[in-house]
Write a protein that holds these residues in place. Structure first.
Motif, PDB file in Angstrom:
ATOM      1  N   GLU A 137      25.190  -5.468 102.126  1.00  0.00           N
ATOM      2  CA  GLU A 137      24.525  -6.105 103.254  1.00  0.00           C
ATOM      3  C   GLU A 137      23.011  -6.156 103.073  1.00  0.00           C
ATOM      4  OE1 GLU A 137      26.755  -3.585 103.770  1.00  0.00           O
ATOM      5  OE2 GLU A 137      28.401  -4.530 104.857  1.00  0.00           O
ATOM      6  N   LYS A 138      22.417  -5.070 102.628  1.00  0.00           N
ATOM      7  CA  LYS A 138      20.958  -5.003 102.462  1.00  0.00           C
ATOM      8  C   LYS A 138      20.485  -5.995 101.407  1.00  0.00           C
ATOM      9  CE  LYS A 138      20.572  -1.735 105.439  1.00  0.00           C
ATOM     10  NZ  LYS A 138      20.536  -2.183 106.799  1.00  0.00           N
ATOM     11  N   GLU A 193      20.661  -9.437 102.908  1.00  0.00           N
ATOM     12  CA  GLU A 193      19.575  -9.592 103.875  1.00  0.00           C
ATOM     13  C   GLU A 193      18.283  -9.957 103.150  1.00  0.00           C
ATOM     14  OE1 GLU A 193      19.083  -6.133 106.350  1.00  0.00           O
ATOM     15  OE2 GLU A 193      21.164  -6.237 107.065  1.00  0.00           O
ATOM     16  N   GLU A 231      18.528 -13.567 102.051  1.00  0.00           N
ATOM     17  CA  GLU A 231      18.260 -14.434 103.206  1.00  0.00           C
ATOM     18  C   GLU A 231      16.776 -14.456 103.556  1.00  0.00           C
ATOM     19  OE1 GLU A 231      20.716 -13.454 106.559  1.00  0.00           O
ATOM     20  OE2 GLU A 231      22.572 -13.754 105.419  1.00  0.00           O
TER      21      GLU A 231
END
Length: 190
Positions: free
Chosen positions: A6-7, A10, A13
Motif C-alpha cells: 500500500e505504501k 501511495e 500515486e
C-alpha cells in the motif's frame, strides 16, 4: 492496490499526481527512491518540506520568494522602467535564462480587481514606461492583454508582447497554421 504494498502504491500515486508524470514514470520514480536510492528519496522529501515551509509569493510582484519581497523587486541594478507581465511565476525563470530582459516582473495569475490594483501600484511606484507581455499566445490571452492595456491607458506606457511564429529547428509541416500566419505577418528583413 496490492496487499502488502500500500505504501509503495501511495508513493506511485503521489508521483503520478504531478504534472507531466504518467503511470509508468511514477512507477519508475517510486521504485528508484524506494529500492535503488533511499538517500535520494529522503533528500527529495526534505527539499519539498523546506520549499513548502519557506517559499511564498512576493507581496509586490507575485513572484516566488523566500522573503516578503523577492530578489527581483529588491535588485537595484534592474531597470524599474521596464515591466514584464507573466501569468505564472515559473515563467520568470525561463525569461531570466534567456538573459534578454533586465527589468522587473509582475505575475497575474487571475485577472481580478485585486490584481489590477496591485499592478497599478507597482507601475506607479516603479515609474514604468514599457510593459512586455510574456504570455502564451491565444485569443483569450489577446483579450487579457487588451484588458490590461485599457486599465493602464492613462499612463504613458509603451506596450509590447513576445513574438510569435515558427520555432527554431521545427519543420514547416509541423507548425500549426496560426503560428505560421503570425510568423509571416511578423516577418523581418534579412
Amino acid at each position: 492496490m496490492k496487499k502488502g504494498l500500500e505504501k509503495f502504491y501511495e508513493l506511485v500515486e503521489a508521483f503520478e499526481s504531478l504534472p507531466t508524470i504518467g503511470k509508468k514514470s511514477a512507477l519508475r520514480l517510486a521504485y528508484h527512491v524506494v529500492m535503488n536510492d533511499n538517500y535520494c528519496g529522503i533528500k527529495i522529501a526534505h527539499s519539498i518540506e523546506n520549499a513548502l515551509k519557506n517559499i511564498t509569493k512576493c507581496v509586490k510582484c507575485g513572484s516566488m520568494s523566500e522573503h516578503e519581497i523577492c530578489e527581483f523587486c529588491l535588485d537595484d541594478s534592474r531597470d524599474n522602467t521596464k515591466l514584464c507581465i507573466v501569468q505564472s511565476a515559473k515563467d520568470i525563470f525561463i525569461i531570466e535564462d534567456s538573459k534578454q530582459f533586465d527589468g522587473k516582473y509582475f505575475v497575474i495569475e487571475e485577472l481580478d480587481q485585486e490584481a489590477i490594483d496591485a499592478l497599478n501600484r507597482f507601475v506607479l511606484e516603479n515609474e514604468v514606461e514599457m510593459v512586455l507581455f510574456a504570455i502564451t499566445p491565444s485569443i483569450a490571452n489577446d483579450a487579457f492583454i487588451l484588458f490590461i492595456e485599457d486599465k493602464l491607458k492613462d499612463k504613458n506606457i509603451q506596450f509590447s508582447k513576445i513574438a510569435q511564429g515558427v520555432p527554431t529547428g521545427v519543420s514547416l509541416e509541423n507548425v500549426d497554421i496560426l503560428s505560421l500566419s503570425k510568423a509571416i505577418q511578423s516577418r523581418v528583413e534579412v
